[in-house]
Design an enzyme around this catalytic site. Structure first.
Site, mmCIF file in Angstrom:
data_model
loop_
_atom_site.group_PDB
_atom_site.id
_atom_site.type_symbol
_atom_site.label_atom_id
_atom_site.label_comp_id
_atom_site.label_asym_id
_atom_site.label_seq_id
_atom_site.Cartn_x
_atom_site.Cartn_y
_atom_site.Cartn_z
ATOM 1 N N GLU A 82 0.834 -1.199 0.000
ATOM 2 C CA GLU A 82 0.000 0.000 0.000
ATOM 3 C C GLU A 82 0.871 1.253 0.000
ATOM 4 O O GLU A 82 0.398 2.341 0.235
ATOM 5 C CB GLU A 82 -0.982 0.007 1.155
ATOM 6 C CG GLU A 82 -0.384 -0.066 2.523
ATOM 7 C CD GLU A 82 -1.486 -0.180 3.559
ATOM 8 O OE1 GLU A 82 -1.960 0.861 3.992
ATOM 9 O OE2 GLU A 82 -1.874 -1.316 3.915
ATOM 10 N N CYS A 114 -3.476 -4.331 3.790
ATOM 11 C CA CYS A 114 -2.416 -5.200 4.311
ATOM 12 C C CYS A 114 -2.443 -6.615 3.743
ATOM 13 O O CYS A 114 -1.620 -7.442 4.129
ATOM 14 C CB CYS A 114 -2.481 -5.261 5.827
ATOM 15 S SG CYS A 114 -2.238 -3.665 6.592
ATOM 16 N N HIS A 237 -2.177 -12.079 10.499
ATOM 17 C CA HIS A 237 -1.775 -10.693 10.245
ATOM 18 C C HIS A 237 -1.668 -9.956 11.584
ATOM 19 O O HIS A 237 -2.533 -10.108 12.447
ATOM 20 C CB HIS A 237 -2.792 -9.998 9.339
ATOM 21 C CG HIS A 237 -2.534 -8.523 9.215
ATOM 22 N ND1 HIS A 237 -1.369 -8.043 8.669
ATOM 23 C CD2 HIS A 237 -3.244 -7.447 9.611
ATOM 24 C CE1 HIS A 237 -1.387 -6.730 8.717
ATOM 25 N NE2 HIS A 237 -2.507 -6.334 9.286
ATOM 26 N N ARG A 246 -5.081 -12.524 20.323
ATOM 27 C CA ARG A 246 -6.480 -12.734 20.699
ATOM 28 C C ARG A 246 -7.196 -13.643 19.689
ATOM 29 O O ARG A 246 -7.929 -14.552 20.060
ATOM 30 C CB ARG A 246 -7.200 -11.391 20.800
ATOM 31 C CG ARG A 246 -8.517 -11.526 21.582
ATOM 32 C CD ARG A 246 -9.420 -10.345 21.419
ATOM 33 N NE ARG A 246 -8.901 -9.157 22.072
ATOM 34 C CZ ARG A 246 -9.477 -7.945 21.964
ATOM 35 N NH1 ARG A 246 -10.543 -7.790 21.217
ATOM 36 N NH2 ARG A 246 -8.962 -6.920 22.576
#
Lengths: 349, 199
Positions: A82, A114, A237, A246
Site C-alpha cells: 500500500e 495489508c 496478520h 487474541r
C-alpha cells in the site's frame, strides 16, 4: 506429489528501529502503557534511501538464493503493497530487472491494504496450477504510512517477504488449499493524493479484523477438513501484538504455536509484508511435515487463509539465505527527530 | 546521478541494478562500469557481459558533508572506492555504516537502493550501493557464465568464500559449466552423425 508450493522464500527488514516509548514521549503519552496495550516494543524504519521497491528487491534476491533457480524461469511477478512508490508506474518492473527476470513475464502491482501480498500469492498459485507460468514471484512489502501523532504511528513499520511459487519436486513447502473472506467494511483507507491513511479507530477490531480473520480460518478448516489442533504453527496478520494473540486464542491456537510469527513485537506492523514475513519467520524454524495456517487481513476488508505443509527440502534450502531473525537482531536505534527525517515528514529541499 | 536524463538512466538500468560489467575474453580482464574497448587488447577486444559478485573491500573513502543538490538529506554520507573481488574499482556510497568503524579494507556487500532525491514528481533512480558485510550473509550473488545454452546462473556460497577467493570459486564453477556444455555439444554432434549414418 503436491501440485504447487514454495520453491524459495526470503524476507527483508530495514536496519533502523524506533522504540514505542520514544514516539509516545514526543506526543506526551504514557509510553509504557501504550507499549503494553499494543504489545509492541519497537518498530522498523526504512533507511533514507529505502522504499517498497528496494525492500521488494532485497526480499526477492533472498528468495532466489533460497530456491537457487534460474531467474529466467520466472513467468509472473506480482508485488502487493500500500506504499508503491509510483501511482501509475509498477514496482514489479524494477524488481524484474533487478533479479534478471526475462521480459516475457506477467507483471502487475496489487493493492488491498495489508493483504496485497497474500493476494499476489493466491494469483501465483492459480497461474502455476493452471500451467500458465512455470514459476511465479509473489511479494508483499511496505514502508507503512501513518499520520504523525496518530495511533497507527506506534506500529506502522517497514519490511517485506518474497515467495517463489512453482511445482518443482524439491519445493520446500506445499499449498494444500486457500480460502478467502471478503466484505465491504470501511475500517481503514487512504484517498488518492493524500499522504496518510485514515481509520475507524475501534471499528477496526471486531467487525473488521476479527470477523474476517476468523471467517477465513473457519472457511479453510471446512474446505480442508481440518481443525486448529491439526496445525503446528499459526501465522496471523499482526497490526499490533494484541490482535493476533487474541484471534489465535479464539481459534484454538496456543501462544507457542504463534510465537515464531509474532515478529510484530519488535518489528511493528509491516502492512502488506506482515503475514508474508510471519510465514517466512515460521518457515525458518518449522520441521518437515509441519502444517502451518496463514491468515492475512487487509482493511476494506478481506482475509486470505492458506494451508501450508512443510516439505523435506526446507532444512537444506533455508540455510542459503539470511533468516528473518538475522534481520531482527541487526538493528540501530534512532530517535524521533531522525525518524521524522527518515519518513520524510521533515522536508530538506 | 540526479541530473541524468530519463533515456540515459534507462540505458544504464541493466548495469547499475545488477552490477553487470564487461569481460574481455581475449585477456580475461573484467571492467565496471562497462567501457566500449579493452585498453589492453584494443582492436582484439572480445567483450561479453559479466555479472559481478557484489562482494569487495573498501579501497579508499571520504565523507561528504556538503553534498550536491538531490543528496542533501543523506549528508553526511560515505563515498568510497570499492575494490570488487573480481578486480574492478567501483565508486559507490556506503550505507548502514558507523563512521567510527569505517576502515580501508573493510569487507562490503552490494545492496539495492534509491539514488538521490527525485522530489515529488521526478523519476526515481535505483542502483547499487554497498554496506558492511553482515555476519549473517550467506553468499552472493547469482553470477552468470555465458554458454551456448544461454546464460548459466551460479551461486557463490559464503562457506566456500572463506576457503578460497570468489574469483577462484567462480572460475572453477564456470569451467564446470563450460565442460558440461562441451560434453553436451559433443554428444549432440555424435547423435547427428549416427542419425546421418543410419539414414
Amino acid at each position: 506429489m503436491p501440485e504447487v508450493g514454495i520453491l524459495g522464500y526470503g524476507g527483508y527488514i530495514p536496519k533502523y528501529r524506533i522504540r514505542v516509548e520514544e514516539i509516545a514521549r514526543v506526543w506526551g503519552k504514557d509510553g509504557i502503557a501504550i507499549s503494553r496495550g499494543l504489545s509492541l516494543e519497537e518498530k522498523s524504519v526504512p533507511g533514507l534511501d529505502e522504499d517498497t521497491t528496494t525492500i521488494s528487491v532485497e526480499a526477492a534476491r533472498n528468495a532466489l538464493k533460497c530456491a537457487q533457480i534460474d531467474s529466467k524461469r520466472i513467468g509472473a511477478i506480482y508485488v502487493g503493497s500500500e506504499s508503491h512508490v509510483y501511482a501509475t508506474k509498477p514496482t514489479g518492473t524494477v524488481v524484474a530487472e533487478a533479479i534478471n527476470a526475462p521480459n516475457s513475464i506477467q507483471c502487475a502491482d496489487f493493492s488491498f491494504a495489508c493483504k496485497a501480498g497474500t493476494a499476489a500469492m493466491q494469483v501465483c498459485i492459480g497461474l502455476v496450477k493452471s500451467h500458465e507460468v512455470d514459476i511465479g514471484l509473489a511479494i508483499g512489502s511496505d514502508t507503512a504510512q501513518s499520520k504523525p501523532g496518530d495511533a497507527l504511528e506506534y506500529a506502522a513499520a517497514a519490511g517485506g517477504a518474497a515467495f517463489l511459487i512453482g511445482s518443482d519436486d524439491d519445493m520446500l513447502a506445499s499449498f494444500g488449499g486457500t480460502f478467502s473472506y471478503t466484505s465491504d467494511t470501511p475500517d481503514f483507507w487512504r484517498r488518492e493524493g493524500t499522504d496518510f491513511p485514515e481509520h475507524g479507530s475501534r471499528f477496526t477490531g471486531k467487525p473488521a479484523y476479527f470477523r474476517h480473520v476468523e471467517q477465513a480460518a473457519l472457511g479453510l478448516f471446512k474446505k480442508m477438513n481440518t481443525k486448529a489442533d491439526d496445525y503446528d504453527w499459526g501465522v496471523f496478520h499482526s497490526p499490533n501484538g494484541k490482535f493476533p494473540r487474541r484471534v489465535a486464542k479464539t481459534l484454538g491456537f496456543n501462544d507457542d504455536k504463534i510465537k515464531p510469527s509474532l515478529i510484530v513485537d519488535y518489528v511493528g506492523n509491516t502492512y502488506a509484508g506482515s503475514s508474508p514475513l510471519g510465514l517466512a519467520a515460521t518457515l525458518d524454524i518449522a520441521k518437515p511435515g509441519h502444517k502451518i495456517l496463514v491468515v492475512s487481513y487487509g482493511s476494506g476488508a478481506g482475509s486470505d487463509a492458506f494451508h501450508v505443509e512443510v516439505m523435506k527440502s526446507i532444512t537444506e534450502k533455508r540455510k542459503r539465505k539470511p533468516m528473518v531473525q538475522d534481520y531482527m537482531d541487526d538493528k540501530v536505534y534512532i530517535d524521533y527527530a531522525q525518524y521524522a527525517k527518515h519518513r520524510r515528514t521533515i522536508k530538506v529541499e | 546521478m540526479s541530473d541524468q536524463s530519463v533515456p540515459m538512466l534507462w540505458r544504464r538500468i541493466k548495469n547499475v541494478y545488477n552490477l553487470v560489467g564487461r569481460l574481455c575474453r581475449t585477456c580475461g580482464t573484467k571492467y565496471f562500469p562497462p567501457i566500449p574497448l579493452c585498453p589492453k587488447c584494443r582492436r582484439k577486444t572480445d567483450f561479453t557481459d559479466y555479472q559481478l559478485s557484489g562482494l569487495g573491500k573498501i579501497y579508499s573513502y571520504t565523507i561528504i558533508h556538503d553534498p550536491p543538490s538531490g543528496f542533501k538529506d543523506l549528508a553526511p554520507y560515505v563515498l568510497a572506492l570499492v575494490r570488487l573481488d573480481e578486480g574492478p574499482l567501483v565508486l559507490s556510497q556506503i550505507v548502514e555504516v558507523d563512521n567510527d568503524q569505517l576502515e580501508i579494507g573493510m569487507s562490503v556487500q552490494v545492496v539495492f537502493r534509491r539514488i538521490g532525491d527525485a522530489g515529488r514528481t521526478g523519476v526515481l533512480r535505483y542502483a547499487y550501493k554497498f554496506r558492511p558485510l553482515p555476519e549473517y550473509a550467506t553468499g552472493h550473488i547469482i553470477a552468470s557464465v555465458e554458454g551456448e545454452e544461454g546464460v548459466m546462473h551460479l551461486e557463490v556460497p559464503m562457506k566456500e568464500r572463506k576457503q578460497r577467493s570468489v574469483r577462484k570459486t567462480l572460475e572453477a564453477a564456470g569451467s564446470r559449466v563450460r565442460r558440461r556444455l562441451r560434453r553436451k555439444k559433443k554428444q549432440e554432434e555424435e547423435n547427428q552423425k549416427e542419425n546421418k549414418a543410419s539414414k
